[in-house]
Motif scaffolding. Sequence first.
Motif, PDB file in Angstrom:
ATOM      1  N   THR B 161       0.839  -1.203   0.000  1.00  0.00           N
ATOM      2  CA  THR B 161       0.000   0.000   0.000  1.00  0.00           C
ATOM      3  C   THR B 161       0.874   1.253   0.000  1.00  0.00           C
ATOM      4  O   THR B 161       2.084   1.186   0.236  1.00  0.00           O
ATOM      5  CB  THR B 161      -0.896   0.070   1.247  1.00  0.00           C
ATOM      6  N   GLU B 162       0.234   2.376  -0.264  1.00  0.00           N
ATOM      7  CA  GLU B 162       0.961   3.648  -0.230  1.00  0.00           C
ATOM      8  C   GLU B 162       1.637   3.850   1.122  1.00  0.00           C
ATOM      9  O   GLU B 162       2.794   4.247   1.208  1.00  0.00           O
ATOM     10  CB  GLU B 162      -0.027   4.804  -0.490  1.00  0.00           C
ATOM     11  N   ARG B 163       0.898   3.557   2.182  1.00  0.00           N
ATOM     12  CA  ARG B 163       1.461   3.783   3.518  1.00  0.00           C
ATOM     13  C   ARG B 163       2.608   2.831   3.809  1.00  0.00           C
ATOM     14  O   ARG B 163       3.584   3.202   4.459  1.00  0.00           O
ATOM     15  CB  ARG B 163       0.367   3.660   4.566  1.00  0.00           C
ATOM     16  N   ILE B 165       4.685   1.516   1.606  1.00  0.00           N
ATOM     17  CA  ILE B 165       5.853   1.944   0.827  1.00  0.00           C
ATOM     18  C   ILE B 165       6.471   3.187   1.473  1.00  0.00           C
ATOM     19  O   ILE B 165       7.692   3.313   1.589  1.00  0.00           O
ATOM     20  CB  ILE B 165       5.464   2.187  -0.644  1.00  0.00           C
ATOM     21  N   ALA B 166       5.607   4.075   1.945  1.00  0.00           N
ATOM     22  CA  ALA B 166       6.113   5.269   2.630  1.00  0.00           C
ATOM     23  C   ALA B 166       6.871   4.871   3.892  1.00  0.00           C
ATOM     24  O   ALA B 166       7.895   5.466   4.225  1.00  0.00           O
ATOM     25  CB  ALA B 166       4.963   6.211   2.968  1.00  0.00           C
TER      26      ALA B 166
END
Lengths: 295, 305
Positions: B161-163, B165-166
Amino acid sequence: MLRSRPALLDVIASWTDPFLSAPRAADSFPNKWAPEMLNITNLRRTFFAGTADEKVALDGLSLSLGKGEFGVIIGSNGAGKSTLLNAISGALQVDEGTIAIADDDVTRMPVHDRARHVARVFQDPMKGTASGMTIAENMLLAELRTSKARLKPGLTRKRLDNYREQLSYLKLGLEDRMDTQVSLLSGGQRQSLSLVMAVIKEPDILLLDEHTAALDPRTANLVLNATLRAVSALKLTTLMVSHNMQHAVDYGNRILMLEAGKVKLDISGAEKKGVSVQSLTNHFAIKSDRMLLGA
Amino acid sequence: MNEVISTFIALIPVTLAQSLILSFVVLAIMIPFRILSFPDLTSEGAYPLGGAVCAIAMVSGVPAYLAIPLAVVAGFVAGCATALIHLRFKIHTLLAGILVTTMLYSVNLRILGKPNVPLFKETKLFDYLDLGKGMNNLEKILIVGLLMGVVGFGLRLWFMTERGIAMRAVGDNPDMAEAQGNNVDRAIFLGVGAAGGCAALSGSLMVQSQAFVDVNMGIGLLINALAALMIGETILGRRKISQQLLAPFVGSLIYYQLISFCLAAGLAPSDLKIATGIFVLVMLGAPILKGKRNTTRLAKESIRE
Ligand SMILES: Nc1ncnc2c1ncn2[C@@H]1O[C@H](COP(=O)(O)OP(=O)(O)OP(=O)(O)O)[C@@H](O)[C@H]1O
Ligand SMILES: [Mg+2]
């Protein structure tokens, strides 16, 4: 806001085109009545306050930049150029003064909140990318700069196609290496990637701190041209630190000379067009003469 | 030699159950260390904490399936305490973890009221699956294996997810991650907290498996977990996030079988620690001896101070 895609692609496409030279100090910069994008008043920052090593890096510095203006910051080592950029990005807290970006007072805003306004390319190619992650992942991080990361799939097919297309215009072959770790790229490739990452979501203000200084002359030129094209085509409000007087003369619409934590010289408009490297170095010379005389 | 083999084979099921349970500790080492560049020792305290919380809850009549989440929450809080000490007071991550582990020893003793508590009549998680007599180990293997699958799959999804990967960017280049709009502190709380939760989960499963809790049950655990992680990473590599996530589980399974083999072959249990220590040392040191300095991410891993 993200500009419509074709326009952005055109910009990137033109970056590395050898037949297009960099735009010179353009007449198309906004006039004095353009809305303010950056407003800095009375910025002060002292390191090691109250000790023998006390150093005033920013000494009541004020500066404002209109939307779309491109300022080139020059000044000798230790003048406070990097400190100013760090203060704007939030990497460094200031002791006094205010910073507003796009009418938003960001003085006490943490870096990660300020990120929606500011994009940055550092001198050190290592700094602007996550080197252990892939090119695609880095592009995603850049795309998320202006929004909150969500609990949604990250690298969707659609995004990957987008990134591939955007990178293909760099003509560095990065689009075929989307899954390559950034640590495997050369300094120039990495700096080009950093640049794309900085402008993929148009920032309110773009900060460039000697971002070509670590590259060989040919690559430096390539990255600089790419920068200039992106800045002028996207009309980005930009502050670029450079040690190259010729750059200050040739590019941008303002020259800001910093000295001892203040803006010593602010040249814009018609005056900027008449300026030469000689006249700029004279200012440096006057400064050092004065220092010699102890004035 | 035949005797050694047959002993080893007889031990396989119990070792397998054991290693599945402990693989969550290996995961608890891996997440802060590899994903967040936050080498962390909190697990050594969070593991017995999870055991203590789970055991006392069960003794007081809380069913196992609620006692375990309770333990996980306790472990999460312990992880957050370490993160807080590091972020707020700029104390080195390793020292922050040692501080929390040390303090947790007293906390665990307070929770238990005495150094060890038996769990004989309480219904354990493994009792919910009944495969008949003599199938104890198989029951454990199936239940913990299922849990492992769920956690592993959940993590795999999270890191897509974006989170997720962040969060990896926070470990890779915190300044860059922050400049791209990510709250670094929050990611560290979440990651180190989750690691504490994993260690506590492991502890809560272990006390049910062995039917007692001992306040000293975490001692020396870390070096085992680290050795297991090294094995997993050596076998699978760690270039891709999927490899990195699988390494703790694979490493744990293999490491504890190796240990079991050594014991079956007659190695004194008291000599295990030095054997494991030497093993970890060799794994960490070999690449440097071979002169491939750049490939040893581990040895020169940038430690966030
Ligand atoms: N983190 C820091 N701690 C202490 N002093 C600092 C720090 N950062 C900057 N300074 C001091 O502040 C002054 C301004 O530094 P700054 O890096 O802004 O200069 P600069 O104009 O970017 O110089 P250069 O051209 O060498 O990059 C210098 O005297 C420097 O020593
Ligand atoms: Mg500088």
